[in-house]
Design a protein around this motif. Sequence first.
Motif, short mmCIF file in Angstrom:
data_model
loop_
_atom_site.label_atom_id
_atom_site.label_comp_id
_atom_site.label_asym_id
_atom_site.label_seq_id
_atom_site.Cartn_x
_atom_site.Cartn_y
_atom_site.Cartn_z
N ALA A 237 9.16 3.25 15.17
CA ALA A 237 10.47 2.62 15.07
C ALA A 237 10.66 2.13 13.65
CB ALA A 237 10.60 1.46 16.05
N ALA A 238 11.93 2.03 13.26
CA ALA A 238 12.24 1.49 11.94
C ALA A 238 12.06 -0.03 12.00
CB ALA A 238 13.68 1.85 11.54
N THR A 239 10.97 -0.52 11.46
CA THR A 239 10.62 -1.93 11.58
C THR A 239 10.94 -2.72 10.32
OG1 THR A 239 8.37 -1.38 10.84
CG2 THR A 239 8.77 -1.45 13.21
N GLY A 240 11.77 -2.16 9.45
CA GLY A 240 12.08 -2.86 8.21
C GLY A 240 11.02 -2.58 7.15
N LEU A 241 11.11 -3.30 6.06
CA LEU A 241 10.19 -3.09 4.95
C LEU A 241 8.79 -3.57 5.29
CD1 LEU A 241 12.44 -4.21 1.95
CD2 LEU A 241 11.83 -1.88 2.59
N GLY A 242 7.81 -2.71 5.04
CA GLY A 242 6.42 -3.12 5.15
C GLY A 242 5.96 -3.69 3.83
N VAL A 243 4.65 -3.79 3.67
CA VAL A 243 4.10 -4.34 2.43
C VAL A 243 4.49 -3.48 1.24
CG1 VAL A 243 1.97 -4.91 1.20
CG2 VAL A 243 2.17 -5.42 3.64
N ALA A 244 4.36 -2.15 1.38
CA ALA A 244 4.70 -1.24 0.28
C ALA A 244 6.17 -1.36 -0.08
CB ALA A 244 4.35 0.19 0.66
N GLY A 245 7.03 -1.42 0.93
CA GLY A 245 8.46 -1.54 0.67
C GLY A 245 8.81 -2.86 0.00
N THR A 246 8.17 -3.93 0.44
CA THR A 246 8.44 -5.24 -0.16
C THR A 246 8.03 -5.27 -1.62
OG1 THR A 246 8.09 -6.30 1.99
CG2 THR A 246 7.96 -7.70 0.03
N VAL A 247 6.86 -4.70 -1.92
CA VAL A 247 6.41 -4.64 -3.32
C VAL A 247 7.41 -3.86 -4.16
CG1 VAL A 247 4.64 -3.68 -4.84
CG2 VAL A 247 3.97 -4.92 -2.78
N THR A 248 7.92 -2.76 -3.61
CA THR A 248 8.88 -1.94 -4.35
C THR A 248 10.18 -2.69 -4.59
OG1 THR A 248 7.92 0.01 -3.26
CG2 THR A 248 10.01 0.31 -4.42
N VAL A 249 10.66 -3.42 -3.59
CA VAL A 249 11.89 -4.19 -3.74
C VAL A 249 11.72 -5.28 -4.81
CG1 VAL A 249 13.40 -5.86 -2.60
CG2 VAL A 249 12.77 -3.76 -1.44
N VAL A 250 10.62 -6.02 -4.75
CA VAL A 250 10.37 -7.08 -5.73
C VAL A 250 10.30 -6.49 -7.13
CG1 VAL A 250 8.70 -8.80 -6.51
CG2 VAL A 250 9.25 -8.61 -4.08
N ALA A 251 9.61 -5.37 -7.28
CA ALA A 251 9.51 -4.73 -8.59
C ALA A 251 10.88 -4.30 -9.09
CB ALA A 251 8.57 -3.53 -8.51
N SER A 252 11.73 -3.78 -8.20
CA SER A 252 13.07 -3.38 -8.59
C SER A 252 13.88 -4.57 -9.10
CB SER A 252 13.80 -2.73 -7.41
OG SER A 252 13.36 -1.42 -7.19
N LEU A 253 13.82 -5.66 -8.37
CA LEU A 253 14.59 -6.84 -8.76
C LEU A 253 14.12 -7.38 -10.11
CD1 LEU A 253 14.87 -8.66 -5.31
CD2 LEU A 253 16.61 -7.30 -6.48
#
Length: 424
Positions: A77-93
């Motif tokens: 299921a699409a469970t939202g951002l995992g650890v990898a996704g969160t790291v990528t979002v923070v790096a983008s910001l």
Amino acid sequence: MITTTAEAGSCPQCGTATVSVREAMPWCADCEWNLDGYDRARQAPEFGWSWVDRRTHRLAARLTQQQYAALVERPLAATGLGVAGTVTVVASLLLVAAVLAMAVLGVWLMFAYPFPSLAVVVGLALVGLAVALRPRFGRVDPELEVLSREQAPGLHALVEEVAAAIGAPVPHVVGVDGSINAYATSVGLRRRRVLCLGLPLWGSLDGQARVALLGHELGHFVNGDVRRLLVTDPALTMLGSAADLFRPAQASQGGGLLEMIGEAIGRMLSWLLSRLLFAGHLLLVVTALRDSQRAEYLADEMSARAAGTAGATRLLDVLLSGESVALVVRQGSRGGHGPATWRAGVARSLAGAAERLPLLRQLSVREQVSLFASHPPAGLRHRMLTARAWQDPAVVLTETRAEEIDAELDRHYRRVSRAVAWSG
């Protein structure tokens, strides 16, 4: 030609005779001993140093197997951002904030000091650098042949039917190209959804495999794939653009000794900065691709939901046989034949390889694993689907309806056939 042979050696773990396909390094088909080994003769180098490639391959194999084991026993299921996704979002910001700060500082320096001034020059340089490093959110590929609803009503209706079956939004743009591929992406600040179907692939698939392809690609609009989010795009592109920007230029000819020394020092610093930026880019890409591979498993689940497990696994087998598909399409195109002939040829190819397919799926677990792979190996994707509850199709594409859609695309098929017939 594909051959399968039992090697003279036996598996040191279970004693079963090892096997080899396509002259690959032998492995055990029962316990999969040596399937994670690095086959230098058959795998393209990634870093160029064999000792580095061997270690990164084993790391990628371990991470891929761990991810499969973690997902196979639980609902996808699409469970939202995992650890990898969160790291990528923070790096983008952080990257966007840094570019904005650079632009603001540059504008301030341009107007805070009277002209002419060194500060004004620095300010102009900072503003220029910020513009060069600005986030880019993509656009529709100019090579894409966009199909309106009036041009392809049957195809658009099928896309909408599959989207409804899996709970995905309908793409804003539907188009075709000449690749043995398909993709779904979002472009621009408004994230317009784009679906592209490569006609050599689309024309080679039977009805349910076509539904499976649509289910998989449309599934990317709802599976939380970190690569398709607006907020993560800067992390995947900005450092790579910066590395290209600082790559040393060609050395100039002539000049005095001091000029040559200064240029050499500048090139060395530029090379070092470019390599550091590129290393950061690789690290962010590798991090994001871990999450992207999870999203591919979920897209496969949606593929099975739309087309049924049989259709989804058949699609994976066709994708695994990409070279055979290319050969069938090229030979058919040179003989003046279209998608009906392509489908028949691919069906014969799969039927002829039926006994070897299990080994080819296993081999993909070795040869398609990489730290930079956006997809899990086809063999693990097939295994994931067959390990889960069997699904019947929610959408059935009859042969008659498939032929009607092909008739809508006839002009595009003929254009692609001409190009394929004269290719390699």
